[in-house]
Design an enzyme around this catalytic site. Structure first.
Site, PDB file in Angstrom:
ATOM      1  CG  ASN A  81      -1.883   1.122   1.278  1.00  0.00           C
ATOM      2  OD1 ASN A  81      -1.782   2.056   0.488  1.00  0.00           O
ATOM      3  ND2 ASN A  81      -2.815   1.065   2.207  1.00  0.00           N
ATOM      4  NE  ARG A  97      -6.091   1.720  -0.448  1.00  0.00           N
ATOM      5  CZ  ARG A  97      -6.091   2.901   0.152  1.00  0.00           C
ATOM      6  NH1 ARG A  97      -5.007   3.386   0.689  1.00  0.00           N
ATOM      7  NH2 ARG A  97      -7.193   3.592   0.212  1.00  0.00           N
ATOM      8  CG  HIS A 102     -12.876   3.687   2.591  1.00  0.00           C
ATOM      9  ND1 HIS A 102     -13.656   4.664   3.161  1.00  0.00           N
ATOM     10  CD2 HIS A 102     -11.600   4.022   2.867  1.00  0.00           C
ATOM     11  CE1 HIS A 102     -12.880   5.561   3.758  1.00  0.00           C
ATOM     12  NE2 HIS A 102     -11.620   5.196   3.580  1.00  0.00           N
ATOM     13  N   GLY A 133     -13.169   5.553   9.764  1.00  0.00           N
ATOM     14  CA  GLY A 133     -11.776   5.740  10.184  1.00  0.00           C
ATOM     15  C   GLY A 133     -11.496   7.228  10.152  1.00  0.00           C
ATOM     16  CG  ASN A 134      -8.142  10.701   9.867  1.00  0.00           C
ATOM     17  OD1 ASN A 134      -8.870  11.404  10.575  1.00  0.00           O
ATOM     18  ND2 ASN A 134      -7.077  11.177   9.274  1.00  0.00           N
ATOM     19  N   GLY A 135     -10.657   8.676   7.333  1.00  0.00           N
ATOM     20  CA  GLY A 135     -11.604   8.820   6.225  1.00  0.00           C
ATOM     21  C   GLY A 135     -12.822   7.970   6.572  1.00  0.00           C
ATOM     22  NE  ARG A 179     -10.331  12.952   2.797  1.00  0.00           N
ATOM     23  CZ  ARG A 179     -10.213  11.625   2.770  1.00  0.00           C
ATOM     24  NH1 ARG A 179     -11.285  10.851   2.698  1.00  0.00           N
ATOM     25  NH2 ARG A 179      -9.025  11.077   2.806  1.00  0.00           N
ATOM     26  CD  GLU A 184      -8.925  -0.792   3.926  1.00  0.00           C
ATOM     27  OE1 GLU A 184      -8.640  -0.280   5.025  1.00  0.00           O
ATOM     28  OE2 GLU A 184      -9.066  -0.142   2.889  1.00  0.00           O
TER      29      GLU A 184
HETATM   30  P1  AMP Z   1      -8.348   4.449  10.737  1.00  0.00           P
HETATM   31  O1  AMP Z   1      -8.306   5.495   9.655  1.00  0.00           O
HETATM   32  O2  AMP Z   1      -9.291   3.322  10.435  1.00  0.00           O
HETATM   33  O3  AMP Z   1      -6.983   3.977  11.153  1.00  0.00           O
HETATM   34  O4  AMP Z   1      -8.973   5.168  12.017  1.00  0.00           O
HETATM   35  C1  AMP Z   1      -8.239   6.165  12.715  1.00  0.00           C
HETATM   36  C2  AMP Z   1      -9.149   6.891  13.675  1.00  0.00           C
HETATM   37  O5  AMP Z   1      -9.783   5.962  14.556  1.00  0.00           O
HETATM   38  C3  AMP Z   1      -8.446   7.852  14.598  1.00  0.00           C
HETATM   39  O6  AMP Z   1      -8.279   9.122  13.995  1.00  0.00           O
HETATM   40  C4  AMP Z   1      -9.361   7.932  15.791  1.00  0.00           C
HETATM   41  O7  AMP Z   1     -10.291   8.979  15.589  1.00  0.00           O
HETATM   42  C5  AMP Z   1     -10.131   6.628  15.750  1.00  0.00           C
HETATM   43  N1  AMP Z   1      -9.834   5.754  16.908  1.00  0.00           N
HETATM   44  C6  AMP Z   1      -8.826   4.884  17.038  1.00  0.00           C
HETATM   45  N2  AMP Z   1      -8.887   4.267  18.240  1.00  0.00           N
HETATM   46  C7  AMP Z   1      -9.980   4.766  18.871  1.00  0.00           C
HETATM   47  C8  AMP Z   1     -10.606   4.541  20.142  1.00  0.00           C
HETATM   48  N3  AMP Z   1     -10.112   3.656  20.998  1.00  0.00           N
HETATM   49  N4  AMP Z   1     -11.719   5.242  20.411  1.00  0.00           N
HETATM   50  C9  AMP Z   1     -12.237   6.139  19.540  1.00  0.00           C
HETATM   51  N5  AMP Z   1     -11.698   6.379  18.340  1.00  0.00           N
HETATM   52  C10 AMP Z   1     -10.583   5.718  18.010  1.00  0.00           C
END
Ligand code: AMP
Length: 413
Positions: free
Chosen positions: A10, A76, A165, A195-197, A226, A386
């Protein structure tokens, strides 16, 4: 030795994530994983240096790229446009076609292409497969994919909804069906990848029929940085009254909006902490995020007609009980009853019950149910994977009968 391993790459603009999986028997056992970060800043000069480091790390673990057990590299690729709707064996023509799609994904596709080129240089004899973030959404009907703008202009410039995604939505919609003990073809799912996205999808019998991201990953849900959906006239307004250029509004909407723009933090953990202290800006950011999410859930009930499962995944979806509870609150009229105790349980404290679902990906389970036993619609937390999805799709392509494979892979032995 038969070749059953797949290296998943990735390649982002400043990082390369990798996983090596053994697909023998379809299992997908993780043999190695890692990330090379800060490419272009200091010791890792460029993607060539980054991939050489990946190769060195794998060699040090006795899993070198020269191993005859390596069957393929799965890449990816973010944007496949309308051209790529399936995992695709990479040749020069495919690389050129992905380059043609750069205007649709200027931040992502160039890094993906660099990763492909360097990996092909390192192992020119090895099959390399592109797995597209957009592909799972290629089944979305025209009614959902079209923007209601002048059709000739849209067609001339590829302006339509593609969705992103896709590997996550594909994996999670299937995993959710397995968690319910149902056939995928008989399961209607709303997948919330938070997630962040963040994006939502409506999946009917394993086939995606709508998703919240559009031409780019900017449309739809409120995300970390975003905006998601806005009135497009906001852009003209800011141009006229604030003199903001196209690049400035692009940066505003992609990098300075969403949770970050609303309250100064994009991490849901920090927002939860601030809400606990009575911070009003954090509370408002959370409320805007949840309001948008609930609107999409309602919309996808209407799109699907019948919903069997709502599946939460990715960083926020898998970890934030508060987000799940707020998103599902008061939806009894739609047949959703959350079990707030199950919802609040941490997955890590649930090892035993996680295993009791019977079956699951290696080292895990398909997820866990957080709805009440009498809830008409199941609600589930389904950890996304993923890399496993990319490896599965890559291995399926390269291990197909040779006559099915457009160009004959040459294996080192
Ligand atoms: P991802 O893009 O799937 O890696 O998700 C990242 C985001 O998940 C982070 O910016 C957090 O906002 C959220 N996150 C990760 N761990 C936790 C948690 N224990 N509780 C709430 N939000 C979380």
């Amino acid at each position: 030795m038969s070749a059953t391993r797949v290296l998943v790459l990735n390649s982002g603009s400043s990082s390369v994530k990798y996983q090596l999986l053994d697909m023998a028997g379809g299992a997908g056992e993780r043999l190695a994983s890692g990330i090379v970060e800060r490419i272009g800043q200091g010791e890792v000069a460029d993607h060539t240096a980054a991939l050489k480091r990946v190769a060195a790390e794998l060699a040090a673990a006795g899993l070198g790229l020269d191993s005859p057990a390596l069957a393929a590299v799965g890449h990816r690729v973010v944007h496949g446009g309308t051209r790529f709707t399936e995992p695709t064996l990479i040749d020069d023509g495919v690389v050129a076609a992905i380059e043609d799609l750069v205007p649709l994904a200027p931040l992502h596709n160039p890094a993906n292409i660099t990763g492909i080129k360097v990996a092909r240089e390192l192992r020119p004899d090895l099959p390399q497969v592109a797995v597209f973030d957009t592909a799972f959404h290629s089944t979305i009907p025209e009614a959902a994919a079209r923007y209601a703008i002048d059709a000739a202009t849209a067609d001339a410039h590829g302006v339509r909804r593609y969705g992103f995604h896709g590997t996550s939505h594909a994996y999670v919609s299937r995993a959710a069906a397995r968690l319910l003990g149902k056939d995928v073809s008989d399961t209607n799912a709303i997948v919330l990848h938070l997630g962040n996205g963040a994006s939502a999808s409506a999946v009917r019998g394993g086939v995606c029929v709508d998703t919240s991201m559009g031409l780019t990953p900017l449309e739809g849900l409120v995300m970390g940085t975003r905006s998601g959906d806005i009135d497009p006239a906001v852009i003209f307004h800011l141009s006229r009254v604030a003199g903001m250029s196209t690049d400035e509004t692009d940066t505003l909407l992609n990098k300075r909006s969403g949770l970050l723009g609303l309250c100064g933090d994009n991490d849901m953990r920090e927002i939860g902490r601030r809400m606990g202290e009575g911070d009003e800006r954090a509370q408002l950011a959370f409320d805007v995020y949840i309001h948008r999410l609930r609107k999409y859930v309602g919309a996808y009930f209407a799109v699907l007609g019948r919903v069997d499962v709502v599946a939460f995944t990715a960083g926020v979806g898998e970890n934030s009980a508060a987000v799940r509870e707020a998103a599902m609150h008061g939806l009894g009229g739609l047949g959703i009853e959350l079990d707030t105790v199950r919802n609040a349980l941490r997955a890590s404290s649930e090892g035993a019950s996680g295993g009791s679902w019977g079956g699951g990906p290696p080292g895990g389970s398909w997820g866990r149910l957080i709805s009440a036993v009498d809830s008409r619609v199941a609600v589930a937390v389904v950890p996304t994977d993923e890399e496993l999805e990319i490896a599965t799709e890559t291995y399926a392509l390269v291990s197909a009968a040779p006559s099915d494979v457009p160009t004959a892979p040459i294996f080192r032995s």
